[in-house]
Design an enzyme around this catalytic site. Structure first.
Site: not given
Lengths: 620, 175
Positions: A25, A87, A184, A206
């Site tokens: 992850d 990211k 994800e 999420d």
């Protein structure tokens, strides 16, 4: 020569032969690596016992780097060279990045992805992410005691093609064989679904550090089917911190801050946000570099009020995904909460109100994505035991389209199409003798090209000179199971294959990737040739093993000449695999691939027939 | 290479407008669980590529057959009736008038920024759609291919309206 151990599909190899595969992850704030051991998915901790790796990298002038907790400590001292939340920059240009003005970095705005000038030179977000991935790979190899056969790396469901490609490039740079890019929320659904034997319509909400995803899935025995996904690739817990940070600046009437103070107050904001999850009151207390002290009281209610619009921003995509799936909130059996930011009580409450039910919080929201990815990696590496079989059907999050006259978008592949998906589109020339044509591929839902993300510009060359409108060029868009696009083109009236020159608007060119690979190996004291040789040897073993298994099962599908031909290629590859020339191994692999192409097709075809027989299908 | 089949053959259901939904779902899952690229993540390049092509084809077949309008258009195409190329055929005047009314209503609801009115239009439209699909099924049942093509063409317009309403709701929510 080593004898190959062949196992039937679906059967696990003996424990000592298990192929080490991990789930990673790669988060905005923290990253994790997990694996399945003895049938149980678990996080692999670092040597100090930490499960998380803060997604922070510091580049020093001497070329050395610090990663994770070490970099976090050094951040206040050296904010300019310490990259956090990288990211957010993956596959992005400078103008896409929010709050650039508060960022301590020296951005370099190139034609493609934004880059950062550090003490160790200009770094692309791909390189920074690769440092994190490399750290996790080393952690995994140390703790599993061997090389990894591959990894499943997770990406936000709402990541577009450029962001996915950048993630895959980073993994390659870190020396990982990417078995799959996995969304994800889908990873979370696997972990939740398998642990709870859940069946029915489930949603995954999420909210991570920098991204928001919402997916609706249909879970039934052995099948995880994503029906629709939606989200915001630039909304996450970081934005709540930022709101608090701005509030503090305003309240304390602070003058423009130094980079160091900026970092200090940002870290403080995050701390206060987390504190207010469990406390009604907090004090925002910090001492600036100048000696000035900031001391502000803040209640939970005030914090909720100032970030209410951020919570509301997650609900529109949520409703959109339900609409796309043709469902209403009443159809949803459970809402699985993922990502550290879902710990905030007002987020929980908003979700509970919308769905008229308590959200599901029984999995650790920080770990569930890595655990689900590990389960998928284990399955893809061929380690699953019989009965552990499941099928995962994911979708493309954003529509793909082409630029047409007047800067408008013509949609070619619609969002929420099940992957893999392909569409062919025909084009023609508009001038006599025209031999080239340019095509612009974009991703997004808006009608104007300028409102969508430019993915690539293609130039088709070698179109036979004909009168205007006579040439027929078929352009095929194929999106694979990773959600990545490939384009091919053919002139159909003459059968000529038109060449396609891909110029990614975002992302990196192949040459740049190669150069970065070379640099990173030199830096690691690794030799590029040794690396290439090892990769080809692993690929050769993989190939031999899979062809041997196929021959064992299905030799009956081949005539004697075909069988002999494949055998000869197998033997040749087996011999070449012993030598130390990676090019020779590569060409033997390619040869075997070509030799088995029609065999593979027949096997697949027969498999489809088997799937249909033995059952009463109406009307056959 | 994988032999070419039509969508019905690929999924093992009879080529008719009425398809057994459960059998379709079952075949789809059964086939995907054998050909999906996830099954070949550790295989050679040739197998990986073929798996991707076949899984793509199966997805396309399933999406077409599961969707009642796409299925109708595809089936008519197999029987030599091209629904999409019949643009020269004039639409029924009554239908066109009704279309204009819908457009007006949607436009007004959007101008009034009323999500509630858009939602109510959507509900009305879905009733109308259900009735039209029932008629379409009957036309297929009686083998009236040209009228079925006409009904399918009208349903394409209805689909557009539905999309327009959805876009309207979305644009109000985005603010």
């Amino acid at each position: 020569m080593a004898l190959l151990q062949i196992s039937e599909p679906g059967e696990s190899p003996a424990p000592h032969q298990r192929r080490h595969a991990v789930g990673i992850d790669l988060g905005t704030t923290n990253s994790l690596v997990a694996t399945v051991r003895n049938g149980i998915a678990g996080i692999l901790n670092d040597e100090q016992g930490h499960p998380l790796l803060p997604s922070i990298v510091r580049f020093r002038a001497d070329g050395s780097v610090s990663v994770g907790y070490e970099a976090e400590i050094e951040r206040a001292r050296d904010p300019k060279n310490t990259i956090v939340s990288v990211k957010r920059f993956m596959g992005r240009g400078l103008r896409d990045i929010a709050h650039v003005e508060n960022s301590p970095y020296d951005f370099v705005n190139g034609p493609g992805m934004v880059q950062i000038r550090t003490a160790a030179g200009v770094k692309s977000p791909v390189e920074v992410s690769a440092v994190l991935l490399q750290e996790l790979r080393v952690r995994a190899e140390r703790s599993l005691g061997g090389e990894l056969v591959g990894a499943v790396v997770t990406v936000p469901a709402y990541f577009d093609d450029a962001q996915r490609q950048a993630t895959k490039d980073a993994a390659a740079l870190a020396g990982l064989n990417v078995l799959r890019l996995l969304s994800e929320p889908t990873a979370a659904a696997i972990a939740y679904g398998l642990d709870n034997a859940a069946e029915g319509i489930y949603a995954v909400y999420d909210l991570g550090g920098g991204t928001f995803d919402f997916s609706v899935l249909r879970l039934s025995t052995g099948v995880f089917e994503v029906l629709a996904t939606s989200g915001d690739a630039a909304l996450g817990g970081d934005d709540f911190d930022h709101r608090l940070f701005c509030w503090a600046l305003e309240k304390a009437k602070l003058a423009p801050l130094s980079a160091g103070d900026n970092t200090l107050l940002s870290a403080k904001s995050r701390e206060i946000k987390e504190y207010l999850t469990h406390h009604a009151e907090a004090r925002f207390n910090a001492k600036l570099g100048s000696g000035e002290v900031v001391d502000l009281p803040l209640s939970q209610a005030e914090f909720w009020e100032m970030t209410r619009h951020l919570v509301a921003k997650t609900l529109a995509p949520t409703r959109k995904a339900l609409r796309d799936a043709g469902l209403s909130v009443a159809d949803v059996k459970g809402v699985v909460m993922v990502g550290g930011a879902t710990r905030m009580p007002h987020v929980q409450r908003a979700v509970a109100e919308l769905f008229a039910q308590a959200p599901l919080n029984n999995l650790d929201p920080d770990k569930v994505v890595a655990l689900g990815a590990a389960m998928q990696a284990n399955a893809l590496a061929g380690n699953r035991a019989a009965g552990e079989d499941w099928l995962l059907l994911d979708v493309i999050p954003l529509s793909l389209g082409l630029e047409t006259m007047g800067g408008l978008v013509e949609r070619v592949i619609h969002r929420n199409s099940t992957l893999p998906v392909a569409r062919a589109q025909e084009f023609t020339t508009f001038k006599d003798g025209q031999s080239a044509m340019s095509i612009h591929v974009v991703q997004g839902e808006r009608e104007l090209v300028s409102d969508c993300r430019s993915l690539a510009r293609f130039e088709l060359h070698g179109i036979p000179p004909l009168v205007a409108g006579a040439a027929r060029i078929k352009v095929t868009f194929q999106v694979d199971a990773d959600g990545l696009l490939a384009v091919s083109a053919q002139e159909t009236s003459s059968g000529a294959q038109a060449s396609v020159a891909v110029k990614p608007s975002y992302g990196l060119s192949d040459e740049r990737i190669t150069r970065m690979l070379r640099d990173s190996f030199e830096h690691a004291g690794d030799d590029l040739r040794t690396r290439a040789l090892r990769e080809q040897q692993v690929e050769a073993q993989r190939m031999l093993q899979s062809v041997e298994a196929a021959l064992e099962q299905d030799a009956a599908l081949l005539d004697a000449a075909e069988f002999a031909g494949i055998r000869a290629c197998v033997n040749s590859l087996r011999t070449k695999a012993q030598c130390d020339d990676h090019r020779a191994i590569k060409s033997a692999i390619d040869e075997l691939n070509r030799a088995t192409e029609s065999f593979a097709g027949r096997r697949m075809d027969r498999s489809v027939q088997e799937a249909l027989t033995g059952r009463s299908v109406a009307g056959i | 290479m994988v032999q070419a089949r039509n969508h019905f053959e690929l999924l093992g259901v009879a080529a008719a407008y009425a398809v057994p939904a459960e059998a379709l779902d079952r075949s789809y899952r059964e086939i995907q669980s054998r050909v999906h690229p996830d099954r070949f993540a550790a295989s050679g390049e040739a197998e990986r590529r073929i798996a991707m092509q076949l899984a793509t084809q199966v997805n396309e077949a399933y999406q077409t057959l599961r969707h009642p309008l796409k299925r109708a258009i595809y089936l008519l195409g197999l029987q030599g009736v091209e629904v999409l190329s019949q643009t020269h055929t004039a639409m029924e005047p009554a239908f066109l008038v009704q279309q204009l009314e819908w457009h007006e209503n949607i436009g007004e609801a959007r101008a009034a920024r009323s999500t509630a009115r858009l939602e109510s239009l959507r509900a009305q439209l879905s009733v109308e759609k259900r009735e039209r699909f029932a008629r379409l099924a009957n036309l297929f049942g009686s083998g009236a291919l040209q009228p079925a093509a006409e009904a399918a063409r009208q349903l394409l317009f209805i689909d557009k309206l539905e999309q327009e309403i959805g876009d309207g709701i979305e644009s109000l929510e985005d603010l």
